[in-house]
Design a protein around this motif. Structure first.
Motif, PDB file in Angstrom:
ATOM      1  N   PRO A 123       0.840  -1.203   0.000  1.00 43.35           N
ATOM      2  CA  PRO A 123       0.000   0.000   0.000  1.00 43.35           C
ATOM      3  C   PRO A 123       0.874   1.252   0.000  1.00 43.35           C
ATOM      4  CG  PRO A 123       0.160  -0.896   2.214  1.00 43.35           C
ATOM      5  CD  PRO A 123       0.906  -1.847   1.315  1.00 43.35           C
ATOM      6  N   VAL A 125       0.512   5.860   0.399  1.00 40.85           N
ATOM      7  CA  VAL A 125      -0.363   6.990   0.754  1.00 40.85           C
ATOM      8  C   VAL A 125       0.305   8.329   0.434  1.00 40.85           C
ATOM      9  CG1 VAL A 125      -1.625   5.848   2.638  1.00 40.85           C
ATOM     10  CG2 VAL A 125       0.571   6.947   3.125  1.00 40.85           C
ATOM     11  N   MET A 171      11.753   7.070   0.206  1.00 36.85           N
ATOM     12  CA  MET A 171      12.208   7.763   1.422  1.00 36.85           C
ATOM     13  C   MET A 171      13.551   8.466   1.223  1.00 36.85           C
ATOM     14  SD  MET A 171      11.097   5.578   4.821  1.00 36.85           S
ATOM     15  CE  MET A 171      12.356   6.379   5.768  1.00 36.85           C
TER      16      MET A 171
ATOM     17  N   PHE B 219       9.583   2.927   2.766  1.00 37.58           N
ATOM     18  CA  PHE B 219       8.353   3.661   3.078  1.00 37.58           C
ATOM     19  C   PHE B 219       7.195   2.690   3.332  1.00 37.58           C
ATOM     20  CE2 PHE B 219       4.504   6.160   2.160  1.00 37.58           C
ATOM     21  CZ  PHE B 219       4.712   7.221   3.038  1.00 37.58           C
ATOM     22  N   SER B 223       3.635   2.585   5.486  1.00 38.43           N
ATOM     23  CA  SER B 223       2.292   2.543   4.893  1.00 38.43           C
ATOM     24  C   SER B 223       1.565   1.240   5.250  1.00 38.43           C
ATOM     25  CB  SER B 223       2.352   2.767   3.378  1.00 38.43           C
ATOM     26  OG  SER B 223       3.217   1.863   2.766  1.00 38.43           O
ATOM     27  N   LEU B 224       2.298   0.128   5.357  1.00 38.77           N
ATOM     28  CA  LEU B 224       1.673  -1.124   5.800  1.00 38.77           C
ATOM     29  C   LEU B 224       1.171  -0.975   7.237  1.00 38.77           C
ATOM     30  CD1 LEU B 224       4.164  -3.727   4.327  1.00 38.77           C
ATOM     31  CD2 LEU B 224       1.694  -3.787   3.950  1.00 38.77           C
ATOM     32  N   LEU B 226       0.333   2.001   8.700  1.00 38.24           N
ATOM     33  CA  LEU B 226      -0.805   2.931   8.662  1.00 38.24           C
ATOM     34  C   LEU B 226      -2.095   2.208   8.288  1.00 38.24           C
ATOM     35  CD1 LEU B 226       0.141   6.199   6.735  1.00 38.24           C
ATOM     36  CD2 LEU B 226      -0.894   6.045   8.993  1.00 38.24           C
ATOM     37  N   GLU B 227      -1.945   1.292   7.333  1.00 38.67           N
ATOM     38  CA  GLU B 227      -3.093   0.539   6.816  1.00 38.67           C
ATOM     39  C   GLU B 227      -3.596  -0.465   7.849  1.00 38.67           C
ATOM     40  OE1 GLU B 227      -3.365  -1.660   2.494  1.00 38.67           O
ATOM     41  OE2 GLU B 227      -2.322  -2.687   4.117  1.00 38.67           O
TER      42      GLU B 227
END
Lengths: 308, 308
Positions: A123, A125, A171, B219, B223-224, B226-227
């Protein structure tokens, strides 16, 4: 210039807050800014902070709508907004602005961020960059484009006919910052402006294009320095070239050589990317990040105004 | 076991000092260690530090030769020794030990480090690992071998018929350490033993094998998370898998699938590499790092003794 204000545009990031008084056509009439990014505001103080910075305008134009982009829509911000999943047409972002109760009956919105699944299955964002993208994509609403938004967390975005297909975050900026200040490489690194250090920057870009991997290339900063080849004053530029080079290599690996890249950002950020792309014989266009935020907000305002 | 000491073996690194009383056949008779690595000794105090730790043995056997490997031969060490350039046969290292004046007429040597030019054209260096390599290569003095010595700065070494051809260093361990403690990823990362976290470690290894690049994969840890897919307690293992996976990918890219890798290191270090190699269906053998230091020093002693 039309000096009748149409809306207040707010770019509220982690470190900074910028407020613009903007005309119908997206022209900045007046602007103001402070270091009151969301990291420097506590919960419950966002309204006061905005009033403090833009109070004169808010008082003078009680009905002026406010559009806010950036980390202000994150969990640490004023109100957490959900990420809108990609693929998404830029017009569909306009229709999903998140209303915020603020100043009596004043219309106030937060632009939601975007999420996607990158081609490798993970994923991803973004929050803030979507507004710059709306501004940029509106200029060319048909065809395929590839956008790069350099930064602490650089974004590479694939767009087709106004639809943001997917994107990937690198990053690069954060790793550059961390390695300058911590660990083995930081010990001899000198904080010298990079303007005149292009030779070593491009050597870094060049090496990154070889397949021996970033983890090995990073150690080379040390071994080239031990050997006496890389003087301390050039280490920062070389590291920057290595990291940007690795980002470009990964982001452009399946992109034909003649596909242009559109860079969106501040001059200080985009200049190194321009040099690296040019060294790799990649075509590119550059758009101002600040201009794109304002164009994006103007688009969102026009779309919201049409609905009312 | 033969209990007549033949030499004192000293493994003197950045953080630790280990001294072994060793028999002719490389068997450890007694051993001692302290946290007096070279970073914790000031110039001029190395002799005293060694005498403090191994004084009993030094007094009892005034003629016992001393062999020292590791960062003790660096600029910050007892005496800076030049790197010997590769390709180099292990027997040629034995003939270039650097004598040190220490304890009257006692024979005392530092093992010099090695340098090379890696296939991508950058210089590389090692100090300490060459002694483990001498121990390992002596077991199989003919044919081609590929060695991996995991660590803060992991080394991958190509050897043919006893000749160290070239090697490359990967900053894997250092980057893992830095990212655990600084920057975005460190904020939610939990310091939990990785023993039971193999699922996410292998997911990291798997993703690293895709071509989207380390800067993007890093990154993904955020994001993993956050998800909600990657819980904080698994982030450390996932990051470890990503980094080791990227090291393996770069180091093994031109190595046929059926070429075995020989890992040299401590169990705690080699275990994760074993799991990653096994996941990638790579054959490997594991040798103890401590055993290889002693075998290497015993080889160097045998060679020096033949010359006397």
């Amino acid at each position: 210039m039309n000096t009748i204000p149409a809306f207040l545009g707010v770019d509220w990031g982690t470190s900074n807050l910028r407020v613009y008084l903007v005309s119908q056509r997206g022209q900045v009439i007046e602007q103001t800014q402070s270091a009151k990014g969301i990291l420097h505001c506590s919960q419950g103080t966002f309204g006061d902070t905005l009033t403090q910075l833009a109070g004169t305008w808010l008082t003078r134009w009680p009905q002026l709508p406010v559009y806010m982009a950036g980390m202000i829509g994150s969990k640490q911000g004023w109100r957490e907004t959900s990420y809108l999943p990609c693929p998404i047409h830029i017009d569909d972002i306009a229709s999903q602005l998140v209303p915020l109760s603020f100043d009596g009956t004043r219309k106030c919105w937060i632009v939601p961020g975007l999420s996607c699944t990158t081609p490798d299955g993970t994923p991803d964002v973004m929050r803030g960059e979507e507004t710059q993208l709306i501004g940029a994509i509106h200029r060319q609403r048909t065809g395929s484009q590839l956008y790069c938004l350099p930064g602490t967390h650089a974004k590479w975005v694939h767009v087709k006919d106004g639809v943001i297909q997917h994107f990937a975050t690198y990053m690069t900026g954060e790793l550059f910052d961390i390695l300058q200040h911590h660990g083995l490489l930081s010990v001899w690194m000198q904080d010298i402006p990079q303007e005149d250090q292009q030779e070593w920057f491009l050597k870094g870009v060049e090496l990154a294009n070889k397949q021996t991997g970033l983890l090995h290339h990073l150690f080379g900063v040390r071994s080239l320095s031990l050997e006496g080849t890389l003087p301390p004053k050039h280490q920062r530029s070389y590291l920057s070239g290595l990291l940007i080079g690795h980002e470009l290599r990964a982001a452009l690996q399946h992109i034909p050589q003649d596909t242009p890249v559109t860079l969106i950002g501040a001059t200080s950020l985009t200049k190194q990317y321009e040099r690296a792309c040019s060294h790799l014989q990649r075509q590119l266009h550059v758009l101002s990040g600040e201009r794109m935020v304002l164009d994006g907000l103007a688009q969102l305002h026009a779309s919201a105004a049409r609905k009312v």
